[in-house]
Design a protein around this motif. Sequence first.
Motif, PDB file in Angstrom:
ATOM      1  N   PRO A 228       0.828  -1.198   0.000  1.00  7.31           N
ATOM      2  CA  PRO A 228       0.000   0.000   0.000  1.00  7.31           C
ATOM      3  C   PRO A 228       0.874   1.264   0.000  1.00  7.31           C
ATOM      4  O   PRO A 228       2.065   1.196   0.328  1.00  7.31           O
ATOM      5  N   PRO A 229       0.326   2.419  -0.361  1.00  3.47           N
ATOM      6  CA  PRO A 229       1.111   3.658  -0.482  1.00  3.47           C
ATOM      7  C   PRO A 229       1.913   4.005   0.766  1.00  3.47           C
ATOM      8  O   PRO A 229       3.064   4.446   0.667  1.00  3.47           O
ATOM      9  N   ARG A 230       1.331   3.795   1.950  1.00  5.36           N
ATOM     10  CA  ARG A 230       2.024   4.166   3.182  1.00  5.36           C
ATOM     11  C   ARG A 230       3.314   3.371   3.335  1.00  5.36           C
ATOM     12  O   ARG A 230       4.358   3.922   3.715  1.00  5.36           O
ATOM     13  N   GLU A 231       3.280   2.062   3.034  1.00 10.26           N
ATOM     14  CA  GLU A 231       4.475   1.247   3.144  1.00 10.26           C
ATOM     15  C   GLU A 231       5.513   1.629   2.094  1.00 10.26           C
ATOM     16  O   GLU A 231       6.721   1.627   2.366  1.00 10.26           O
ATOM     17  N   VAL A 232       5.041   1.922   0.892  1.00  4.87           N
ATOM     18  CA  VAL A 232       5.967   2.333  -0.173  1.00  4.87           C
ATOM     19  C   VAL A 232       6.677   3.625   0.226  1.00  4.87           C
ATOM     20  O   VAL A 232       7.891   3.762   0.063  1.00  4.87           O
ATOM     21  N   ARG A 233       5.921   4.557   0.809  1.00  2.00           N
ATOM     22  CA  ARG A 233       6.522   5.836   1.235  1.00  2.00           C
ATOM     23  C   ARG A 233       7.494   5.616   2.384  1.00  2.00           C
ATOM     24  O   ARG A 233       8.588   6.200   2.405  1.00  2.00           O
ATOM     25  N   ARG A 234       7.123   4.769   3.338  1.00  2.00           N
ATOM     26  CA  ARG A 234       7.999   4.499   4.463  1.00  2.00           C
ATOM     27  C   ARG A 234       9.312   3.854   3.972  1.00  2.00           C
ATOM     28  O   ARG A 234      10.409   4.210   4.448  1.00  2.00           O
ATOM     29  N   SER A 235       9.221   2.907   3.038  1.00  4.85           N
ATOM     30  CA  SER A 235      10.415   2.238   2.516  1.00  4.85           C
ATOM     31  C   SER A 235      11.341   3.212   1.806  1.00  4.85           C
ATOM     32  O   SER A 235      12.556   3.022   1.757  1.00  4.85           O
ATOM     33  N   ALA A 236      10.759   4.276   1.223  1.00  5.48           N
ATOM     34  CA  ALA A 236      11.576   5.275   0.517  1.00  5.48           C
ATOM     35  C   ALA A 236      12.196   6.277   1.466  1.00  5.48           C
ATOM     36  O   ALA A 236      12.966   7.147   1.031  1.00  5.48           O
ATOM     37  N   GLY A 237      11.854   6.197   2.769  1.00  2.00           N
ATOM     38  CA  GLY A 237      12.456   7.088   3.743  1.00  2.00           C
ATOM     39  C   GLY A 237      11.799   8.430   3.845  1.00  2.00           C
ATOM     40  O   GLY A 237      12.387   9.368   4.411  1.00  2.00           O
ATOM     41  N   VAL A 238      10.574   8.537   3.351  1.00  2.00           N
ATOM     42  CA  VAL A 238       9.843   9.802   3.451  1.00  2.00           C
ATOM     43  C   VAL A 238       9.116   9.824   4.779  1.00  2.00           C
ATOM     44  O   VAL A 238       8.410   8.869   5.144  1.00  2.00           O
ATOM     45  N   ALA A 239       9.274  10.921   5.504  1.00  2.00           N
ATOM     46  CA  ALA A 239       8.621  11.037   6.809  1.00  2.00           C
ATOM     47  C   ALA A 239       7.112  11.032   6.662  1.00  2.00           C
ATOM     48  O   ALA A 239       6.546  11.717   5.793  1.00  2.00           O
ATOM     49  N   LEU A 240       6.438  10.247   7.505  1.00  2.00           N
ATOM     50  CA  LEU A 240       4.981  10.136   7.449  1.00  2.00           C
ATOM     51  C   LEU A 240       4.334  11.091   8.451  1.00  2.00           C
ATOM     52  O   LEU A 240       4.931  11.448   9.448  1.00  2.00           O
TER      53      LEU A 240
END
Length: 353
Positions: free
Chosen positions: A341-353
Amino acid sequence: MGTGSLTRAAALRGLPQLVDELGGDGAGLLARFRVPVEAVDGTGGDGDGPGTGDGNGPDALVPTRSVARVLETAATELGCPDLGLRLAQRQGPEILGPLAVAVANSPTLGDALDCAARYLYVHSPALHLAPVPDPEGVAGVTALEYGSVDPLPPQVADLGVGVVHRIVLLLGGGPYGLRSVHLPHPDLAGAARYREFFDAEVRFDRRAAVLRVPSDLVRRPLAGGDETVRAIAVDYLETHFDRPDRSVTERVRMAVDRSLGTGPVRISSAARLLRMHPRTLQRHLATEHTTFEQVVDDARRDSAERLITRTDLPFTQVAAMLGLAEQSALSRASRRWFGAPPREVRRSAGVAL
């Protein structure tokens, strides 16, 4: 030349004034060939930005054949065999419109020439500029060939090669070691006139129009260039002008990229932009082993990867920018595209949530 092709009217920039000075009627001459004088003089449009490539604005397009006929007619009727050279003397990179910005901000002359060659279709798809082996076989010499899909009429050849010479002079800040010039027509105005213009020997009745230059010319740095401005200009050329040799899939992708997030992405809209019937467009895409739906999906996936991994935009906004109706549609698509899901993809890329 270039039957059916179009050329920016700016190719004739300065011609009305030159014809008037020679005792003719510049505006009347253009009118005879249905070339809008306001486009040639750069007075069309509102002056607030690039033209659209049609109408009478600064990027107005006219039949390439009309450009040739205007030049040849003016030279004949005015008894001015060096008309092309005279007009070239009045022109510079500015006639290339948006391409001039990318060329002028290149780091080296080689980069500038490569840029001009790659995007010359923006000025006229009938023309080409390319480095070729020296036709005289001299070591350390390269030829810059200026040509067309059809044989170049004499005044067109003189104007085109003359403008290329002027652009190299202006970018390089002075003489650049020009060895000699080849032209594909007989001597029209006397060898002395050509030597005066090019400051080099000119040879006539040759196979192609070329400037014979030092091979190391491409490494000469240009002063005052800005890589950021160049990148912006190249991006503008890529997104606003359709390369003649682009596949239908590439052209559809460009149309889809521009329309994502602005409304429904429909094949009818893309077909209208490409001036095709939707069924014809579908057939072309099938020939290239894809479908409209696949092109749209690829465009959304690439945009989603950029927006999810390189920004912290809310996912509702990301979904809207992709033309998806709701965030749940983005979540389903993300699992299909990226396996998460988008949240995991963003977290894996190192973008702060």
